[in-house]
Design a protein around this motif. Structure first.
Motif, PDB file in Angstrom:
ATOM      1  N   MET A   1     -32.663  26.430  27.158  1.00 40.34           N
ATOM      2  CA  MET A   1     -31.462  26.653  26.057  1.00 40.34           C
ATOM      3  C   MET A   1     -30.726  27.751  26.832  1.00 40.34           C
ATOM      4  O   MET A   1     -31.248  28.602  27.648  1.00 40.34           O
ATOM      5  CB  MET A   1     -32.461  27.618  24.761  1.00 40.34           C
ATOM      6  CG  MET A   1     -31.599  28.206  24.019  1.00 40.34           C
ATOM      7  SD  MET A   1     -32.354  28.998  22.628  1.00 40.34           S
ATOM      8  CE  MET A   1     -32.732  27.725  21.522  1.00 40.34           C
ATOM      9  N   THR A   2     -29.521  27.602  26.685  1.00 40.90           N
ATOM     10  CA  THR A   2     -28.512  28.498  27.317  1.00 40.90           C
ATOM     11  C   THR A   2     -28.094  29.577  26.585  1.00 40.90           C
ATOM     12  O   THR A   2     -28.591  29.686  25.213  1.00 40.90           O
ATOM     13  CB  THR A   2     -27.250  27.733  27.663  1.00 40.90           C
ATOM     14  OG1 THR A   2     -26.600  27.406  26.329  1.00 40.90           O
ATOM     15  CG2 THR A   2     -27.467  26.423  28.295  1.00 40.90           C
ATOM     16  N   ASN A   3     -27.348  30.449  27.069  1.00 36.76           N
ATOM     17  CA  ASN A   3     -27.046  31.938  26.450  1.00 36.76           C
ATOM     18  C   ASN A   3     -26.131  31.426  25.145  1.00 36.76           C
ATOM     19  O   ASN A   3     -25.887  32.139  24.304  1.00 36.76           O
ATOM     20  CB  ASN A   3     -26.460  32.603  27.355  1.00 36.76           C
ATOM     21  CG  ASN A   3     -27.105  33.261  28.218  1.00 36.76           C
ATOM     22  OD1 ASN A   3     -28.227  33.487  27.998  1.00 36.76           O
ATOM     23  ND2 ASN A   3     -26.778  33.730  29.566  1.00 36.76           N
ATOM     24  N   GLU A   4     -25.186  30.360  25.287  1.00 33.20           N
ATOM     25  CA  GLU A   4     -24.247  30.099  24.371  1.00 33.20           C
ATOM     26  C   GLU A   4     -25.244  29.506  22.956  1.00 33.20           C
ATOM     27  O   GLU A   4     -24.916  29.867  21.881  1.00 33.20           O
ATOM     28  CB  GLU A   4     -23.425  28.838  24.568  1.00 33.20           C
ATOM     29  CG  GLU A   4     -22.401  29.684  25.873  1.00 33.20           C
ATOM     30  CD  GLU A   4     -22.969  29.621  27.026  1.00 33.20           C
ATOM     31  OE1 GLU A   4     -23.769  28.718  27.416  1.00 33.20           O
ATOM     32  OE2 GLU A   4     -22.147  30.533  27.950  1.00 33.20           O
ATOM     33  N   GLU A   5     -26.043  28.733  23.239  1.00 32.79           N
ATOM     34  CA  GLU A   5     -26.966  28.046  22.389  1.00 32.79           C
ATOM     35  C   GLU A   5     -27.832  29.342  21.704  1.00 32.79           C
ATOM     36  O   GLU A   5     -28.074  29.314  20.274  1.00 32.79           O
ATOM     37  CB  GLU A   5     -28.001  27.125  23.043  1.00 32.79           C
ATOM     38  CG  GLU A   5     -27.344  25.860  23.165  1.00 32.79           C
ATOM     39  CD  GLU A   5     -28.200  24.986  24.120  1.00 32.79           C
ATOM     40  OE1 GLU A   5     -29.279  25.330  24.724  1.00 32.79           O
ATOM     41  OE2 GLU A   5     -27.968  23.630  24.185  1.00 32.79           O
ATOM     42  N   LEU A   6     -28.097  30.334  22.347  1.00 29.84           N
ATOM     43  CA  LEU A   6     -28.747  31.402  21.714  1.00 29.84           C
ATOM     44  C   LEU A   6     -28.015  32.175  20.793  1.00 29.84           C
ATOM     45  O   LEU A   6     -28.755  32.598  19.876  1.00 29.84           O
ATOM     46  CB  LEU A   6     -29.397  32.197  22.923  1.00 29.84           C
ATOM     47  CG  LEU A   6     -30.063  33.484  22.592  1.00 29.84           C
ATOM     48  CD1 LEU A   6     -31.473  33.034  21.978  1.00 29.84           C
ATOM     49  CD2 LEU A   6     -30.462  34.460  23.894  1.00 29.84           C
ATOM     50  N   THR A   7     -26.789  32.262  21.333  1.00 32.08           N
ATOM     51  CA  THR A   7     -25.750  32.997  20.466  1.00 32.08           C
ATOM     52  C   THR A   7     -25.670  32.526  19.263  1.00 32.08           C
ATOM     53  O   THR A   7     -25.570  32.752  18.226  1.00 32.08           O
ATOM     54  CB  THR A   7     -24.572  33.395  21.128  1.00 32.08           C
ATOM     55  OG1 THR A   7     -24.751  34.055  22.418  1.00 32.08           O
ATOM     56  CG2 THR A   7     -23.542  34.234  20.373  1.00 32.08           C
ATOM     57  N   LYS A   8     -25.465  31.203  19.287  1.00 35.44           N
ATOM     58  CA  LYS A   8     -25.330  30.253  18.074  1.00 35.44           C
ATOM     59  C   LYS A   8     -26.454  30.266  17.014  1.00 35.44           C
ATOM     60  O   LYS A   8     -26.451  30.489  15.786  1.00 35.44           O
ATOM     61  CB  LYS A   8     -24.920  28.836  18.299  1.00 35.44           C
ATOM     62  CG  LYS A   8     -23.722  28.570  18.886  1.00 35.44           C
ATOM     63  CD  LYS A   8     -23.265  26.915  19.535  1.00 35.44           C
ATOM     64  CE  LYS A   8     -21.870  26.969  20.055  1.00 35.44           C
ATOM     65  NZ  LYS A   8     -22.002  25.591  20.426  1.00 35.44           N
ATOM     66  N   LEU A   9     -27.620  30.487  17.699  1.00 35.20           N
ATOM     67  CA  LEU A   9     -28.829  30.512  17.018  1.00 35.20           C
ATOM     68  C   LEU A   9     -29.046  31.859  16.270  1.00 35.20           C
ATOM     69  O   LEU A   9     -29.501  31.875  15.117  1.00 35.20           O
ATOM     70  CB  LEU A   9     -30.062  30.182  17.991  1.00 35.20           C
ATOM     71  CG  LEU A   9     -31.534  30.294  17.192  1.00 35.20           C
ATOM     72  CD1 LEU A   9     -31.535  29.253  16.115  1.00 35.20           C
ATOM     73  CD2 LEU A   9     -32.512  30.123  18.264  1.00 35.20           C
ATOM     74  N   ILE A  10     -28.692  32.740  16.796  1.00 36.30           N
ATOM     75  CA  ILE A  10     -28.852  34.176  16.517  1.00 36.30           C
ATOM     76  C   ILE A  10     -27.802  34.445  15.261  1.00 36.30           C
ATOM     77  O   ILE A  10     -28.237  34.875  14.028  1.00 36.30           O
ATOM     78  CB  ILE A  10     -28.480  35.174  17.590  1.00 36.30           C
ATOM     79  CG1 ILE A  10     -29.566  35.361  18.480  1.00 36.30           C
ATOM     80  CG2 ILE A  10     -28.355  36.605  16.771  1.00 36.30           C
ATOM     81  CD1 ILE A  10     -29.379  36.119  19.670  1.00 36.30           C
ATOM     82  N   ALA A  11     -26.791  33.675  15.445  1.00 32.03           N
ATOM     83  CA  ALA A  11     -25.667  33.689  14.425  1.00 32.03           C
ATOM     84  C   ALA A  11     -25.997  33.108  13.143  1.00 32.03           C
ATOM     85  O   ALA A  11     -25.850  33.364  11.941  1.00 32.03           O
ATOM     86  CB  ALA A  11     -24.196  33.376  14.821  1.00 32.03           C
ATOM     87  N   LYS A  12     -26.698  31.851  13.400  1.00 30.66           N
ATOM     88  CA  LYS A  12     -27.335  30.930  12.321  1.00 30.66           C
ATOM     89  C   LYS A  12     -28.344  31.558  11.534  1.00 30.66           C
ATOM     90  O   LYS A  12     -28.328  31.764  10.237  1.00 30.66           O
ATOM     91  CB  LYS A  12     -27.644  29.705  12.734  1.00 30.66           C
ATOM     92  CG  LYS A  12     -28.336  28.662  11.798  1.00 30.66           C
ATOM     93  CD  LYS A  12     -28.823  27.258  12.280  1.00 30.66           C
ATOM     94  CE  LYS A  12     -29.207  26.520  11.340  1.00 30.66           C
ATOM     95  NZ  LYS A  12     -30.356  26.930  10.302  1.00 30.66           N
ATOM     96  N   ILE A  13     -29.277  32.281  12.340  1.00 33.59           N
ATOM     97  CA  ILE A  13     -30.429  33.162  11.612  1.00 33.59           C
ATOM     98  C   ILE A  13     -29.728  34.185  10.993  1.00 33.59           C
ATOM     99  O   ILE A  13     -30.255  34.557   9.609  1.00 33.59           O
ATOM    100  CB  ILE A  13     -31.362  33.687  12.604  1.00 33.59           C
ATOM    101  CG1 ILE A  13     -32.175  32.488  13.343  1.00 33.59           C
ATOM    102  CG2 ILE A  13     -32.309  34.360  11.965  1.00 33.59           C
ATOM    103  CD1 ILE A  13     -32.826  32.828  14.241  1.00 33.59           C
TER     104      ILE A  13
END
Length: 167
Positions: A1-13
């Motif tokens: 998982m990349t930092n961009e994917e992590l940011t998107k996951l945090i935004a979704k949660i």
């Protein structure tokens, strides 16, 4: 998982669980050792320990993100965002966020000394964490000479690895 994917996951949660937007960055920080993540007050970014994701999986990652988002949203709203604050504990309970993450490092056992010395005269034993020169020191009870009974395990392993590398 990349930092961009992590940011998107945090935004979704953040949208799904809290109903609020996450406007900053989520970053993996491999320098974190004992914690699953942290919320940075100055930049409002959330840092996640990749070791906790690798060791415990996706569900643990979700729990860590929810916990850090509690800090994030309460801090931006000017409410109590620290672990001891009522607002923080209440939001943790409402969102089903964990209070603590799983332990990354096991607790170390307390040892009663790595080195064991014995008096030759009175047979008193002295456990020590730090090696001492038996020619220089004497027994505190009878002033007899000391001898080494047990050495540090790490010293023995180091000697074995040196002996193996020679051959």
């Amino acid at each position: 998982m990349t930092n961009e994917e992590l940011t998107k996951l945090i935004a979704k949660i953040s949208r799904d669980v809290f109903g609020k937007a996450f406007r900053h960055q989520g970053i993996f920080n491999s320098r974190l050792r004992t914690t699953g993540g942290r919320y940075l007050l100055s930049s409002h970014n959330i840092e996640i320990n990749p070791a906790s994701y690798n060791k415990f999986g996706y569900d643990e990652l979700i729990g860590i993100i929810k916990h850090e988002l509690c800090h994030y949203h309460l801090h931006l709203e000017g409410k109590g965002y620290k672990h001891r604050d009522k607002d923080f504990r209440k939001l943790l309970q409402e969102t089903g966020s964990p209070r603590f993450c799983s332990l990354l490092t096991e607790k170390r056992r307390q040892t009663n000394g790595f080195y064991l010395y014995e008096c030759i005269s009175c047979k008193s034993q002295f456990p020590r964490k730090i090696r001492m020169n038996t020619a220089k020191y004497r027994c505190g009870r009878c002033s007899g000479k000391l001898r080494t009974l047990q050495r540090k395990v790490a010293d023995e392993k180091r000697k074995e690895s040196i002996n193996k590398s020679r051959f």
